[in-house]
Design a protein around this motif. Structure first.
Motif, PDB file in Angstrom:
ATOM      1  N   CYS A  89       0.812  -1.224   0.000  1.00 38.92           N
ATOM      2  CA  CYS A  89       0.000   0.000   0.000  1.00 38.92           C
ATOM      3  C   CYS A  89       0.843   1.270   0.000  1.00 38.92           C
ATOM      4  O   CYS A  89       0.309   2.362   0.174  1.00 38.92           O
ATOM      5  CB  CYS A  89      -0.939   0.008   1.202  1.00 38.92           C
ATOM      6  SG  CYS A  89      -2.077  -1.383   1.209  1.00 38.92           S
ATOM      7  N   ARG A  90       2.151   1.113  -0.136  1.00 39.52           N
ATOM      8  CA  ARG A  90       3.055   2.268  -0.170  1.00 39.52           C
ATOM      9  C   ARG A  90       3.762   2.300  -1.512  1.00 39.52           C
ATOM     10  O   ARG A  90       3.944   1.258  -2.160  1.00 39.52           O
ATOM     11  CB  ARG A  90       4.087   2.187   0.945  1.00 39.52           C
ATOM     12  CG  ARG A  90       3.522   2.184   2.351  1.00 39.52           C
ATOM     13  CD  ARG A  90       3.071   3.537   2.849  1.00 39.52           C
ATOM     14  NE  ARG A  90       4.113   4.492   3.036  1.00 39.52           N
ATOM     15  CZ  ARG A  90       4.804   4.697   4.152  1.00 39.52           C
ATOM     16  NH1 ARG A  90       4.564   3.950   5.198  1.00 39.52           N
ATOM     17  NH2 ARG A  90       5.723   5.619   4.213  1.00 39.52           N
ATOM     18  N   ALA A  91       4.176   3.498  -1.910  1.00 39.92           N
ATOM     19  CA  ALA A  91       4.846   3.642  -3.200  1.00 39.92           C
ATOM     20  C   ALA A  91       5.924   4.707  -3.112  1.00 39.92           C
ATOM     21  O   ALA A  91       5.976   5.487  -2.151  1.00 39.92           O
ATOM     22  CB  ALA A  91       3.829   4.021  -4.279  1.00 39.92           C
ATOM     23  N   LEU A  92       6.769   4.719  -4.125  1.00 42.03           N
ATOM     24  CA  LEU A  92       7.776   5.756  -4.311  1.00 42.03           C
ATOM     25  C   LEU A  92       7.431   6.492  -5.591  1.00 42.03           C
ATOM     26  O   LEU A  92       7.231   5.864  -6.645  1.00 42.03           O
ATOM     27  CB  LEU A  92       9.174   5.143  -4.387  1.00 42.03           C
ATOM     28  CG  LEU A  92       9.603   4.372  -3.136  1.00 42.03           C
ATOM     29  CD1 LEU A  92      10.921   3.650  -3.382  1.00 42.03           C
ATOM     30  CD2 LEU A  92       9.704   5.301  -1.939  1.00 42.03           C
ATOM     31  N   VAL A  93       7.327   7.801  -5.496  1.00 42.60           N
ATOM     32  CA  VAL A  93       6.965   8.657  -6.629  1.00 42.60           C
ATOM     33  C   VAL A  93       8.216   9.409  -7.047  1.00 42.60           C
ATOM     34  O   VAL A  93       8.806  10.131  -6.239  1.00 42.60           O
ATOM     35  CB  VAL A  93       5.844   9.640  -6.216  1.00 42.60           C
ATOM     36  CG1 VAL A  93       5.543  10.626  -7.324  1.00 42.60           C
ATOM     37  CG2 VAL A  93       4.591   8.881  -5.808  1.00 42.60           C
ATOM     38  N   SER A  94       8.631   9.251  -8.308  1.00 43.79           N
ATOM     39  CA  SER A  94       9.859   9.879  -8.804  1.00 43.79           C
ATOM     40  C   SER A  94       9.551  10.825  -9.955  1.00 43.79           C
ATOM     41  O   SER A  94       8.754  10.499 -10.846  1.00 43.79           O
ATOM     42  CB  SER A  94      10.842   8.810  -9.284  1.00 43.79           C
ATOM     43  OG  SER A  94      11.156   7.931  -8.228  1.00 43.79           O
TER      44      SER A  94
END
Length: 183
Positions: free
Chosen positions: A25-30
């Motif tokens: 449910c977590r992400a990394l936005v780049s």
């Protein structure tokens, strides 16, 4: 006489969203050489998005425009068009309604989301082109890029970041910026 070719339009850029290790449910936005933490749907990511599944669609979704609660936050600097949120602004999420996955105004009898929320999640809310140009019944609606709940709690399928991260994203974004959710 020599004809001068027009200047090429600069690319609207890309924002990449990848699952964070260890938590679906977590992400990394780049974007623009930066990486920010984010929350995504309680159902993780999916290539088969359905209305109500709580999953974030694996897709490339252009940013269209957005909303800002100017009564609660200073409108951020951006080249993306932001509408000032009003109390009568809603978003239809009723798959059988003709306005499915479209903004609508109150009063509205069909199932909907209120854009002027008391919890602050939509104080800055960006609209991505998910199931909008060509709508599929039950294909998922109201897939937004919005502000985070405390503790990075999961969303219902949206992508959510902190207000400081959203301000940095808005400085980068414009209409057509591609949000690529990678599975």
């Amino acid at each position: 006489m020599r004809k001068i070719p027009p200047k090429p339009r600069p690319s609207p850029g890309t924002i990449t969203v990848r699952a964070a290790p260890g938590n679906r449910c977590r992400a990394l936005v780049s974007f623009a050489g930066r990486t920010e933490q984010a929350a995504i749907g309680r159902g993780g990511m999916t290539a088969r998005k359905r209305e109500g599944d709580g999953a974030t669609p694996i897709a490339a979704m252009p940013l269209i425009d957005g909303y800002v609660r100017a009564d609660r936050t200073v409108p951020p600097a951006t080249r993306l068009f932001l509408k000032r949120t009003r109390g009568d602004m809603l978003w239809c999420d009723a798959p059988d309604h003709a306005c499915y996955n479209r903004p609508v105004s109150a009063p509205f009898a069909g199932r909907h989301e209120t854009m002027m929320r008391s919890d602050g999640l939509y104080d800055v809310c960006l609209v991505m082109d998910w199931n909008m140009r060509v709508r599929r019944r039950n294909g998922g609606s109201a897939i937004f890029f919005h502000l985070i709940r405390p503790g990075y709690q999961p969303t219902e399928g949206c992508i959510a970041v902190s207000l400081p991260a959203m301000r940095r994203i808005l400085a980068f974004a414009r209409k057509g910026t591609l949000v690529k959710v990678l599975g």
